[in-house]
Design a protein around this motif. Structure first.
Motif, PDB file in Angstrom:
ATOM      1  N   GLY A  10      20.799  26.032   7.910  1.00 12.28           N
ATOM      2  CA  GLY A  10      21.183  25.049   6.933  1.00 12.28           C
ATOM      3  C   GLY A  10      20.032  24.124   6.561  1.00 12.28           C
ATOM      4  N   PRO A  11      20.334  23.172   5.699  1.00  5.83           N
ATOM      5  CA  PRO A  11      19.313  22.265   5.179  1.00  5.83           C
ATOM      6  C   PRO A  11      18.594  21.452   6.251  1.00  5.83           C
ATOM      7  CG  PRO A  11      21.281  22.212   3.818  1.00  5.83           C
ATOM      8  CD  PRO A  11      21.630  23.035   5.015  1.00  5.83           C
ATOM      9  N   ALA A  12      19.331  20.942   7.249  1.00  3.72           N
ATOM     10  CA  ALA A  12      18.690  20.125   8.290  1.00  3.72           C
ATOM     11  C   ALA A  12      17.661  20.938   9.066  1.00  3.72           C
ATOM     12  CB  ALA A  12      19.745  19.558   9.240  1.00  3.72           C
ATOM     13  N   ALA A  13      17.980  22.200   9.338  1.00  2.00           N
ATOM     14  CA  ALA A  13      17.036  23.061  10.054  1.00  2.00           C
ATOM     15  C   ALA A  13      15.791  23.313   9.217  1.00  2.00           C
ATOM     16  CB  ALA A  13      17.705  24.381  10.418  1.00  2.00           C
ATOM     17  N   THR A  14      15.973  23.475   7.915  1.00  2.00           N
ATOM     18  CA  THR A  14      14.830  23.710   7.028  1.00  2.00           C
ATOM     19  C   THR A  14      13.880  22.518   7.054  1.00  2.00           C
ATOM     20  OG1 THR A  14      16.269  25.021   5.602  1.00  2.00           O
ATOM     21  CG2 THR A  14      14.161  24.323   4.677  1.00  2.00           C
ATOM     22  N   ILE A  15      14.446  21.322   6.999  1.00  2.00           N
ATOM     23  CA  ILE A  15      13.625  20.110   7.067  1.00  2.00           C
ATOM     24  C   ILE A  15      12.895  20.038   8.402  1.00  2.00           C
ATOM     25  CG2 ILE A  15      13.719  17.584   7.127  1.00  2.00           C
ATOM     26  CD1 ILE A  15      16.148  17.833   5.186  1.00  2.00           C
ATOM     27  N   ALA A  16      13.596  20.400   9.482  1.00  2.00           N
ATOM     28  CA  ALA A  16      12.970  20.373  10.810  1.00  2.00           C
ATOM     29  C   ALA A  16      11.828  21.378  10.896  1.00  2.00           C
ATOM     30  CB  ALA A  16      14.016  20.651  11.882  1.00  2.00           C
ATOM     31  N   TYR A  17      12.014  22.569  10.335  1.00  2.00           N
ATOM     32  CA  TYR A  17      10.926  23.555  10.305  1.00  2.00           C
ATOM     33  C   TYR A  17       9.723  22.986   9.560  1.00  2.00           C
ATOM     34  CZ  TYR A  17      12.699  27.923  12.332  1.00  2.00           C
ATOM     35  OH  TYR A  17      13.116  28.901  13.203  1.00  2.00           O
ATOM     36  N   TYR A  18       9.970  22.409   8.403  1.00  2.00           N
ATOM     37  CA  TYR A  18       8.871  21.873   7.601  1.00  2.00           C
ATOM     38  C   TYR A  18       8.129  20.771   8.356  1.00  2.00           C
ATOM     39  CZ  TYR A  18       6.340  19.412   3.954  1.00  2.00           C
ATOM     40  OH  TYR A  18       5.351  18.797   3.231  1.00  2.00           O
ATOM     41  N   ASN A  19       8.870  19.805   8.886  1.00  2.00           N
ATOM     42  CA  ASN A  19       8.237  18.690   9.594  1.00  2.00           C
ATOM     43  C   ASN A  19       7.436  19.172  10.797  1.00  2.00           C
ATOM     44  OD1 ASN A  19       9.215  16.719   7.860  1.00  2.00           O
ATOM     45  ND2 ASN A  19      11.049  16.320   9.076  1.00  2.00           N
ATOM     46  N   GLU A 154      30.212  23.291  11.210  1.00  2.00           N
ATOM     47  CA  GLU A 154      30.447  22.060  10.449  1.00  2.00           C
ATOM     48  C   GLU A 154      29.205  21.179  10.451  1.00  2.00           C
ATOM     49  OE1 GLU A 154      33.359  18.112  10.566  1.00  2.00           O
ATOM     50  OE2 GLU A 154      33.959  19.944  11.614  1.00  2.00           O
ATOM     51  N   MET A 155      28.560  21.082  11.607  1.00  2.00           N
ATOM     52  CA  MET A 155      27.342  20.287  11.714  1.00  2.00           C
ATOM     53  C   MET A 155      26.220  20.889  10.874  1.00  2.00           C
ATOM     54  SD  MET A 155      25.227  19.338  15.191  1.00  2.00           S
ATOM     55  CE  MET A 155      24.785  21.066  15.463  1.00  2.00           C
ATOM     56  N   ALA A 156      26.088  22.223  10.914  1.00  2.00           N
ATOM     57  CA  ALA A 156      25.011  22.892  10.190  1.00  2.00           C
ATOM     58  C   ALA A 156      25.169  22.746   8.679  1.00  2.00           C
ATOM     59  CB  ALA A 156      24.960  24.367  10.572  1.00  2.00           C
ATOM     60  N   THR A 157      26.401  22.828   8.200  1.00  2.00           N
ATOM     61  CA  THR A 157      26.615  22.751   6.752  1.00  2.00           C
ATOM     62  C   THR A 157      26.555  21.316   6.237  1.00  2.00           C
ATOM     63  OG1 THR A 157      29.011  22.793   7.154  1.00  2.00           O
ATOM     64  CG2 THR A 157      27.948  24.880   6.599  1.00  2.00           C
ATOM     65  N   SER A 158      26.957  20.353   7.079  1.00  2.00           N
ATOM     66  CA  SER A 158      26.955  18.953   6.637  1.00  2.00           C
ATOM     67  C   SER A 158      25.635  18.247   6.914  1.00  2.00           C
ATOM     68  CB  SER A 158      28.084  18.182   7.330  1.00  2.00           C
ATOM     69  OG  SER A 158      27.825  18.033   8.719  1.00  2.00           O
ATOM     70  N   GLY A 159      24.893  18.743   7.924  1.00  2.00           N
ATOM     71  CA  GLY A 159      23.661  18.070   8.322  1.00  2.00           C
ATOM     72  C   GLY A 159      23.903  16.793   9.097  1.00  2.00           C
ATOM     73  N   VAL A 160      25.126  16.626   9.621  1.00  2.00           N
ATOM     74  CA  VAL A 160      25.500  15.406  10.350  1.00  2.00           C
ATOM     75  C   VAL A 160      26.178  15.801  11.656  1.00  2.00           C
ATOM     76  CG1 VAL A 160      26.927  13.323  10.319  1.00  2.00           C
ATOM     77  CG2 VAL A 160      25.801  14.091   8.219  1.00  2.00           C
ATOM     78  N   CYS A 161      25.835  15.095  12.739  1.00  2.00           N
ATOM     79  CA  CYS A 161      26.471  15.331  14.036  1.00  2.00           C
ATOM     80  C   CYS A 161      27.152  14.046  14.494  1.00  2.00           C
ATOM     81  CB  CYS A 161      25.439  15.773  15.073  1.00  2.00           C
ATOM     82  SG  CYS A 161      26.140  16.090  16.712  1.00  2.00           S
ATOM     83  N   SER A 162      28.470  14.102  14.671  1.00  2.00           N
ATOM     84  CA  SER A 162      29.201  12.932  15.155  1.00  2.00           C
ATOM     85  C   SER A 162      28.966  12.761  16.652  1.00  2.00           C
ATOM     86  CB  SER A 162      30.700  13.097  14.889  1.00  2.00           C
ATOM     87  OG  SER A 162      31.234  14.113  15.724  1.00  2.00           O
ATOM     88  N   GLU A 163      29.272  11.584  17.165  1.00  2.00           N
ATOM     89  CA  GLU A 163      29.110  11.330  18.597  1.00  2.00           C
ATOM     90  C   GLU A 163      30.045  12.214  19.414  1.00  2.00           C
ATOM     91  OE1 GLU A 163      27.429  10.138  21.940  1.00  2.00           O
ATOM     92  OE2 GLU A 163      26.729   9.640  19.916  1.00  2.00           O
ATOM     93  N   LEU A 164      31.248  12.463  18.904  1.00  2.00           N
ATOM     94  CA  LEU A 164      32.191  13.329  19.606  1.00  2.00           C
ATOM     95  C   LEU A 164      31.645  14.746  19.722  1.00  2.00           C
ATOM     96  CD1 LEU A 164      34.945  13.927  20.877  1.00  2.00           C
ATOM     97  CD2 LEU A 164      35.853  14.283  18.562  1.00  2.00           C
ATOM     98  N   THR A 190      19.299  26.295  15.078  1.00  2.00           N
ATOM     99  CA  THR A 190      18.214  25.376  14.746  1.00  2.00           C
ATOM    100  C   THR A 190      18.718  23.996  14.340  1.00  2.00           C
ATOM    101  OG1 THR A 190      18.155  26.542  12.618  1.00  2.00           O
ATOM    102  CG2 THR A 190      16.441  27.068  14.198  1.00  2.00           C
ATOM    103  N   ASP A 191      20.021  23.875  14.030  1.00  2.49           N
ATOM    104  CA  ASP A 191      20.571  22.562  13.690  1.00  2.49           C
ATOM    105  C   ASP A 191      21.001  21.770  14.917  1.00  2.49           C
ATOM    106  OD1 ASP A 191      20.907  22.469  10.563  1.00  2.49           O
ATOM    107  OD2 ASP A 191      21.500  24.477  11.166  1.00  2.49           O
ATOM    108  N   LEU A 192      20.925  22.357  16.106  1.00  4.91           N
ATOM    109  CA  LEU A 192      21.343  21.647  17.311  1.00  4.91           C
ATOM    110  C   LEU A 192      20.443  20.464  17.644  1.00  4.91           C
ATOM    111  CD1 LEU A 192      22.528  24.624  19.496  1.00  4.91           C
ATOM    112  CD2 LEU A 192      23.894  22.613  18.923  1.00  4.91           C
ATOM    113  N   ALA A 193      19.285  20.388  17.006  1.00  2.00           N
ATOM    114  CA  ALA A 193      18.446  19.198  17.171  1.00  2.00           C
ATOM    115  C   ALA A 193      19.209  17.943  16.753  1.00  2.00           C
ATOM    116  CB  ALA A 193      17.170  19.333  16.348  1.00  2.00           C
ATOM    117  N   LEU A 194      20.138  18.087  15.817  1.00  2.00           N
ATOM    118  CA  LEU A 194      20.943  16.941  15.397  1.00  2.00           C
ATOM    119  C   LEU A 194      21.741  16.366  16.562  1.00  2.00           C
ATOM    120  CD1 LEU A 194      22.308  18.374  12.023  1.00  2.00           C
ATOM    121  CD2 LEU A 194      20.670  16.489  12.258  1.00  2.00           C
TER     122      LEU A 194
END
Length: 222
Positions: A10-19, A154-164, A190-194
């Motif tokens: 997803g998008p968050a992983a792409t940003i993480a790869y780039y950074n 849900e986290m991968a598609t939204s780019g957001v990880c709730s505390e729960l 790759t989105d688990l960094a969130l």
């Protein structure tokens, strides 16, 4: 070396790869030549969920041709879920394709890690990373793996990880270490960094994204 990434999944992983590529190449004193194409994450989730490998490979090959036309020398898929059709994609790819799973397997072997616990998408968990780990055994969460997989999507598609959701992942990792003798928890998405960035879970984690980045860096050094 001109690197091509299939991003968006997803998008968050792409940003993480780039950074991370920018940071690691700058630290190594190497020039970074990079092109990213955008793939659709919902298409990937649908095809991976139904194990439609040929359909997803066709999508990836189209993007690989775009990367080839842009002058790329090597390419990478920025999602472990996207590796479910790796062999089908590789057989048609106009570019060398660097597998994250092969790099993870080598890393575990080099580190003497024989058992890893997996966190990631439903296809990653149900297939135990698509059977592509050759030298490393893996275990998956015993408690509510389907729910954890849905939480990941849900986290991968939204780019957001709730505390729960974060606590669910942290606890699932702890359970695999305590109950299934996992020597480390592989962040096999790759989105688990969130969920894990800035956390101290009390057990060793393996960042699949960082290993893939290091493999690309090693290739650039040759």
């Amino acid at each position: 070396m001109h690197i091509g990434l299939i991003g968006g999944i997803g998008p968050a992983a792409t940003i993480a790869y780039y950074n991370n590529l920018v940071f690691e190449f700058r630290k190594a004193g190497l020039p970074l030549e990079l092109t990213i194409v955008h793939a659709d994450v919902t298409t990937l989730i649908s095809n991976a969920g139904s194990d439609n490998r040929e359909a997803q490979a066709a999508v990836f090959v189209k993007h690989l041709r775009q990367l080839k036309a842009a002058g790329c020398d090597v390419a990478a898929i920025t999602a472990l879920t996207g590796h479910f059709c790796f062999n089908e994609t590789l057989s048609q790819s106009p570019l060398p394709l660097l597998s994250a799973i092969e790099a993870i397997d080598r890393y575990c072997e080099d580190q003497g890690i024989s058992i890893v616990g997996l966190l990631g998408s439903p296809p990653v968990l149900s297939s135990r990373l698509f059977g592509q780990l050759r030298n490393t055994n893996c275990v998956v969460p015993k408690s509510n793996p389907e729910e954890l997989g849905r939480d990941y999507l849900e986290m991968a598609t939204s780019g957001v990880c709730s505390e729960l959701t974060r606590q669910k992942f942290l606890n699932a990792g702890a359970d695999m270490v305590a109950e299934q003798k996992a020597e480390a928890i592989l962040l096999a998405g790759t989105d688990l960094a969130l969920a894990f960035d800035g956390q101290s879970p009390g057990y060793k984690t393996i960042d699949a994204l960082a290993i893939h980045i290091n493999a690309l860096l090693s290739l650039a050094r040759r």
